[in-house]
Design a protein around this motif. Structure first.
Motif, PDB file in Angstrom:
ATOM      1  N   VAL A 109     -11.176  36.122  63.452  1.00  0.00           N
ATOM      2  CA  VAL A 109     -10.909  34.789  63.755  1.00  0.00           C
ATOM      3  C   VAL A 109      -9.841  33.890  62.728  1.00  0.00           C
ATOM      4  N   GLU A 110      -9.242  33.326  62.984  1.00  0.00           N
ATOM      5  CA  GLU A 110      -7.881  32.775  61.707  1.00  0.00           C
ATOM      6  C   GLU A 110      -8.558  31.252  61.817  1.00  0.00           C
ATOM      7  N   HIS A 111      -8.680  31.009  60.094  1.00  0.00           N
ATOM      8  CA  HIS A 111      -8.909  29.618  59.711  1.00  0.00           C
ATOM      9  C   HIS A 111      -7.907  28.828  59.451  1.00  0.00           C
ATOM     10  N   ASP A 112      -7.371  27.940  59.745  1.00  0.00           N
ATOM     11  CA  ASP A 112      -6.731  27.572  59.134  1.00  0.00           C
ATOM     12  C   ASP A 112      -6.692  25.711  58.497  1.00  0.00           C
ATOM     13  N   LEU A 113      -5.348  25.318  57.489  1.00  0.00           N
ATOM     14  CA  LEU A 113      -5.763  24.205  56.961  1.00  0.00           C
ATOM     15  C   LEU A 113      -5.401  23.856  58.258  1.00  0.00           C
ATOM     16  N   SER A 114      -5.616  22.479  57.822  1.00  0.00           N
ATOM     17  CA  SER A 114      -5.849  21.313  58.948  1.00  0.00           C
ATOM     18  C   SER A 114      -4.418  21.030  59.257  1.00  0.00           C
ATOM     19  N   ALA A 115      -3.643  19.800  60.066  1.00  0.00           N
ATOM     20  CA  ALA A 115      -2.518  19.381  59.675  1.00  0.00           C
ATOM     21  C   ALA A 115      -2.308  18.572  58.987  1.00  0.00           C
ATOM     22  N   ASP A 116      -3.674  17.557  58.671  1.00  0.00           N
ATOM     23  CA  ASP A 116      -3.926  16.855  57.886  1.00  0.00           C
ATOM     24  C   ASP A 116      -3.706  16.669  56.353  1.00  0.00           C
ATOM     25  N   GLU A 117      -4.542  18.168  55.871  1.00  0.00           N
ATOM     26  CA  GLU A 117      -4.691  19.421  54.880  1.00  0.00           C
ATOM     27  C   GLU A 117      -3.019  19.130  54.785  1.00  0.00           C
ATOM     28  N   ALA A 119      -0.328  17.779  55.616  1.00  0.00           N
ATOM     29  CA  ALA A 119       0.472  16.508  55.919  1.00  0.00           C
ATOM     30  C   ALA A 119      -0.387  16.056  54.231  1.00  0.00           C
ATOM     31  N   THR A 120      -0.685  16.587  53.168  1.00  0.00           N
ATOM     32  CA  THR A 120      -0.744  15.924  52.009  1.00  0.00           C
ATOM     33  C   THR A 120       0.402  16.513  50.957  1.00  0.00           C
ATOM     34  N   PHE A 121       0.948  17.191  51.152  1.00  0.00           N
ATOM     35  CA  PHE A 121       1.545  18.414  51.251  1.00  0.00           C
ATOM     36  C   PHE A 121       3.492  18.127  51.295  1.00  0.00           C
ATOM     37  N   ALA A 122       4.231  18.392  50.186  1.00  0.00           N
ATOM     38  CA  ALA A 122       5.481  18.758  50.355  1.00  0.00           C
ATOM     39  C   ALA A 122       6.255  19.284  51.013  1.00  0.00           C
ATOM     40  N   ALA A 123       5.280  20.795  50.573  1.00  0.00           N
ATOM     41  CA  ALA A 123       5.774  21.930  51.666  1.00  0.00           C
ATOM     42  C   ALA A 123       5.207  22.840  51.554  1.00  0.00           C
ATOM     43  N   VAL A 124       4.399  23.295  52.285  1.00  0.00           N
ATOM     44  CA  VAL A 124       3.342  24.654  51.992  1.00  0.00           C
ATOM     45  C   VAL A 124       3.456  25.831  52.424  1.00  0.00           C
ATOM     46  N   GLU A 125       3.441  27.180  51.661  1.00  0.00           N
ATOM     47  CA  GLU A 125       3.594  28.252  52.180  1.00  0.00           C
ATOM     48  C   GLU A 125       2.542  28.960  52.692  1.00  0.00           C
ATOM     49  N   ARG A 126       2.934  30.482  53.303  1.00  0.00           N
ATOM     50  CA  ARG A 126       1.840  31.010  53.298  1.00  0.00           C
ATOM     51  C   ARG A 126       1.895  32.298  52.511  1.00  0.00           C
ATOM     52  N   ILE A 127       0.705  32.016  51.480  1.00  0.00           N
ATOM     53  CA  ILE A 127       0.787  33.284  50.414  1.00  0.00           C
ATOM     54  C   ILE A 127       0.078  34.909  51.029  1.00  0.00           C
ATOM     55  N   GLY A 128      -0.827  34.857  51.273  1.00  0.00           N
ATOM     56  CA  GLY A 128      -1.345  35.241  52.160  1.00  0.00           C
ATOM     57  C   GLY A 128      -2.829  35.340  52.382  1.00  0.00           C
ATOM     58  N   GLU A 129      -4.353  36.032  52.667  1.00  0.00           N
ATOM     59  CA  GLU A 129      -5.342  35.606  53.200  1.00  0.00           C
ATOM     60  C   GLU A 129      -6.697  36.106  52.517  1.00  0.00           C
ATOM     61  N   GLU A 130      -7.709  35.947  53.112  1.00  0.00           N
ATOM     62  CA  GLU A 130      -9.118  36.398  52.430  1.00  0.00           C
ATOM     63  C   GLU A 130      -9.966  36.355  53.772  1.00  0.00           C
ATOM     64  N   VAL A 131     -10.324  38.060  53.548  1.00  0.00           N
ATOM     65  CA  VAL A 131     -11.109  38.202  54.945  1.00  0.00           C
ATOM     66  C   VAL A 131     -12.689  38.428  54.330  1.00  0.00           C
ATOM     67  N   SER A 132     -13.432  37.994  55.072  1.00  0.00           N
ATOM     68  CA  SER A 132     -14.750  38.818  54.659  1.00  0.00           C
ATOM     69  C   SER A 132     -15.460  38.856  56.344  1.00  0.00           C
ATOM     70  N   GLU A 133     -15.958  39.950  56.206  1.00  0.00           N
ATOM     71  CA  GLU A 133     -16.924  39.746  57.164  1.00  0.00           C
ATOM     72  C   GLU A 133     -18.541  39.578  57.744  1.00  0.00           C
ATOM     73  N   MET A 134     -18.743  38.789  58.841  1.00  0.00           N
ATOM     74  CA  MET A 134     -20.505  38.660  59.637  1.00  0.00           C
ATOM     75  C   MET A 134     -20.415  39.682  60.739  1.00  0.00           C
ATOM     76  N   LEU A 135     -22.014  39.736  60.614  1.00  0.00           N
ATOM     77  CA  LEU A 135     -21.903  40.937  61.646  1.00  0.00           C
ATOM     78  C   LEU A 135     -22.456  39.271  62.732  1.00  0.00           C
ATOM     79  N   GLU A 136     -22.001  39.856  63.629  1.00  0.00           N
ATOM     80  CA  GLU A 136     -22.670  38.681  65.155  1.00  0.00           C
ATOM     81  C   GLU A 136     -23.208  39.989  65.729  1.00  0.00           C
ATOM     82  N   TYR A 137     -24.339  38.742  67.200  1.00  0.00           N
ATOM     83  CA  TYR A 137     -25.075  39.796  67.946  1.00  0.00           C
ATOM     84  C   TYR A 137     -24.344  38.456  69.130  1.00  0.00           C
ATOM     85  N   LEU A 138     -23.867  39.319  70.493  1.00  0.00           N
ATOM     86  CA  LEU A 138     -23.734  39.304  71.700  1.00  0.00           C
ATOM     87  C   LEU A 138     -24.797  39.075  72.408  1.00  0.00           C
ATOM     88  N   PRO A 139     -25.318  37.992  72.703  1.00  0.00           N
ATOM     89  CA  PRO A 139     -26.712  38.723  73.758  1.00  0.00           C
ATOM     90  C   PRO A 139     -26.298  39.228  75.394  1.00  0.00           C
TER      91      PRO A 139
END
Length: 460
Positions: A109-117, A119-139
Motif C-alpha cells: 500500500v503506497e502512501h504519497d504526498l497529496s497534490a496540495d503538498e 504544489a507548494t514546491f517548485a519541483a518534487v523528485e522521488r528519491i526512495g521510500e521507507e517501508v514498515s510492516e503492520m500485521l493485520e487480521y482479515l476476518p
C-alpha cells in the motif's frame, strides 16, 4: 519378651532388668510407629500438594527462584566433579519486536504526498521510500459458490441430437450444500480448537447464516466417516517408522444412562533413515489416534501387530507384552523428572534443598546436553551422548543406588528413586542411538488437544 495385653502396676515385674527390657522393647516399637507415621504424613503431604498443584497451580514444571541453588549441603556420595558439570553460555535476549514471518503474503500500500503538498514546491523528485510492516487480521468470511452447469444441445453427424450438461464439483457429503472448506473448518474448530458445535452455531449466526445444530452434528459424523478411508494408509506409515512415540489419556464418554471413562491413544511416527546418498532424513511426521473403552494392553498390541522397533512410552504394564516380543522400550526422562519435581513442589517454603533437588540437577545436565545437540544429525548426537551424557548417567546411577536404601520405603521420594532405578535400562537406551529422544514429550504434546477438550463428551 511376652507382656500381658493390659499393663498395670500389679503386673509389672519388680526386678530392674525385666523392666529395662520392657522399656527398650516399647521404645523400639515406638520408633517403628513413628517411622510409619512420618512416611504416611509425607505421603499425604505429597498427595495434597499434588492435588493443589493440579487444581490451582501453574502447568509449568519450571523451578522457582532459589530452588536451583543445589549442592548446598554435604552428601555421602560425591556429586559430579567440575569436569562433569556442563555449563551453558549465557544468551542475552535481543531487544525489539520479533520479525513477521516471511511465509505470510504481503500487500503493498503506497502512501504519497497529496497534490496540495506537492504544489507548494517548485519541483518534487522521488528519491526512495521507507517501508514498515503492520500485521493485520482479515476476518473469515462466508460466501456462496454458485455452480453454474452449462447445458448444450449437441447434434451428431447422423442428424440425431442429445442434451449435455457440464459437470461441477459437488459437496463431499451427499444431499448437503456444505463445501469442503466449511466442513474442514467445523471439524478443526471442534476437535483442535475445542469450540463446541453450539458455539459454532452462534458464530455462524452472527454472519447471518442459520444452521441447525443437528446439521452440524451430521456434518461431523459424515465427515469422520469420509476420513476413515485414510486410517489404513496412516497406520501403515506409522508402522513403517523405526521409532514410535505413544501415550494415552482419559475421555469422558456419554453412554446410555451413565458416563464412562474411555481412552484415547496416540501413536506418532519418528526416527530417521538414510537416503540413497547416505544422508539422514527424518521420518515424515504423522499421528495415528485410537479410541477404546478401556486401557487393556490388548489395544497397543492390536495397533503395533508385528512391528519391531523402538517404542518411546511410559512404564505402563500394557506395553510389557510387546517388549517381551521384541519391541525395545525407550523410557521417558520427563516422567522420571516429574516424580522428583512433585516432591520438590510438596516441600514447605524455606526448606533446604534435598535429594529431590539433587536428582533434578542430574536430569537437568542431561537435558542441557540434549538442547545443545537438538539440531544435529543422529551420528553427531550419538557421539555427544557417548562422550558426555554417558558420564553424567554413570554418576547419577551411583548416586541413586547409594541413597536409595536410606529412604523411607513408601515415601514419594523413595518411589521416585525406585521408578528411576527399575527403568534404568529403558531410560538409557537413547544414549546408544542418536535417532532416539530423551523423553516422550512428542506424544504428550499430541495428546494435549485431547486433554484440553476433555470436557466435551462424546456420545455413542
Amino acid at each position: 519378651m511376652n507382656r500381658p495385653a493390659v499393663i498395670d502396676r500389679a503386673t509389672l515385674p519388680n526386678a530392674v532388668e525385666p523392666l529395662q527390657d520392657m522399656v527398650l522393647e516399647m521404645a523400639a516399637q515406638l520408633d517403628g510407629l513413628r517411622a510409619q507415621f512420618d512416611a504416611q504424613m509425607e505421603s499425604l503431604r505429597h498427595q495434597l500438594a499434588e492435588l493443589r498443584r493440579r487444581l490451582f497451580g501453574p502447568r509449568s514444571e519450571a523451578m522457582h527462584p532459589g530452588q536451583g541453588e543445589l549442592w548446598s549441603e554435604a552428601v555421602v556420595v560425591p556429586v559430579p566433579p567440575e569436569a562433569f558439570r556442563e555449563v551453558e553460555a549465557h544468551r542475552r535476549r535481543q531487544p525489539g519486536r520479533a520479525a513477521i514471518g516471511e511465509h505470510l503474503p504481503r500487500r503493498r500500500v503506497e502512501h504519497d504526498l497529496s497534490a496540495d503538498e506537492k504544489a507548494t514546491f517548485a519541483a518534487v523528485e522521488r528519491i526512495g521510500e521507507e517501508v514498515s510492516e503492520m500485521l493485520e487480521y482479515l476476518p473469515a468470511r462466508l460466501e456462496v459458490i454458485q455452480n453454474v452447469r452449462l447445458k448444450y444441445r449437441c447434434e451428431r453427424a447422423d442428424g440425431s441430437s442429445t442434451i449435455r450438461t457440464a459437470t461441477a464439483p459437488a459437496s463431499p457429503l451427499a444431499k448437503s450444500n456444505a463445501g469442503p472448506g466449511l466442513l474442514a473448518h467445523v471439524m478443526v474448530s471442534k476437535y483442535l480448537d475445542h469450540c463446541p458445535l453450539a458455539r459454532q452455531q452462534r458464530i455462524l449466526a452472527r454472519d447471518g447464516v442459520v444452521i441447525a445444530r443437528q446439521t452440524l452434528c451430521d456434518w461431523v459424523l459424515d465427515g469422520a466417516e469420509l476420513l476413515s478411508v485414510l486410517m489404513p494408509v496412516l497406520h501403515r506409515h506409522v508402522l513403517a517408522s523405526p521409532v514410535i512415540f505413544t501415550d494415552d489419556t482419559t475421555l469422558a464418554l456419554q453412554a446410555p444412562g451413565k458416563t464412562v471413562t474411555a481412552r484415547m491413544w496416540a501413536y506418532l511416527a519418528g526416527g530417521h533413515r538414510k537416503d540413497e546418498h547416505g544422508r539422514w532424513q527424518a521420518v515424515a511426521p504423522a499421528a495415528l489416534y485410537d479410541f477404546t473403552l478401556d486401557r487393556s494392553g490388548a489395544h497397543p498390541r492390536r495397533i503395533l501387530g508385528d512391528w519391531r522397533g523402538y517404542l518411546q512410552a511410559d512404564d505402563y504394564s500394557g506395553y510389557h507384552a510387546s517388549f517381551r516380543e521384541g519391541v525395545t522400550h525407550v523410557a521417558c526422562w520427563a516422567h522420571a523428572r516429574r516424580k522428583y519435581f512433585d516432591v520438590v513442589k510438596a516441600m514447605p517454603k524455606g526448606a533446604r534443598p534435598g535429594l529431590a533437588h539433587h536428582a533434578l540437577r542430574f536430569i537437568g545436565l542431561i537435558y542441557r546436553i540434549e538442547s545443545q545437540i537438538a539440531e544435529a544429525d543422529p551420528d553427531v548426537r550419538r557421539q555427544h551422548r557417548q562422550r558426555r551424557t554417558k558420564r553424567v548417567l554413570a554418576w547419577f546411577h551411583r548416586w541413586l543406588t547409594a541413597h536409595a536404601p536410606t529412604l523411607l520405603p513408601k515415601s514419594p521420594l523413595a518411589k521416585a528413586f525406585a521408578y528411576t532405578l527399575s527403568n534404568w535400562t529403558a531410560l538409557t537406551v537413547f544414549v546408544d542411538d542418536g535417532s532416539l529422544a530423551a523423553d516422550n514429550n512428542l506424544s504428550e504434546r499430541a495428546m494435549r488437544p485431547v486433554a484440553t477438550g476433555r470436557s466435551l463428551c462424546t456420545s455413542f
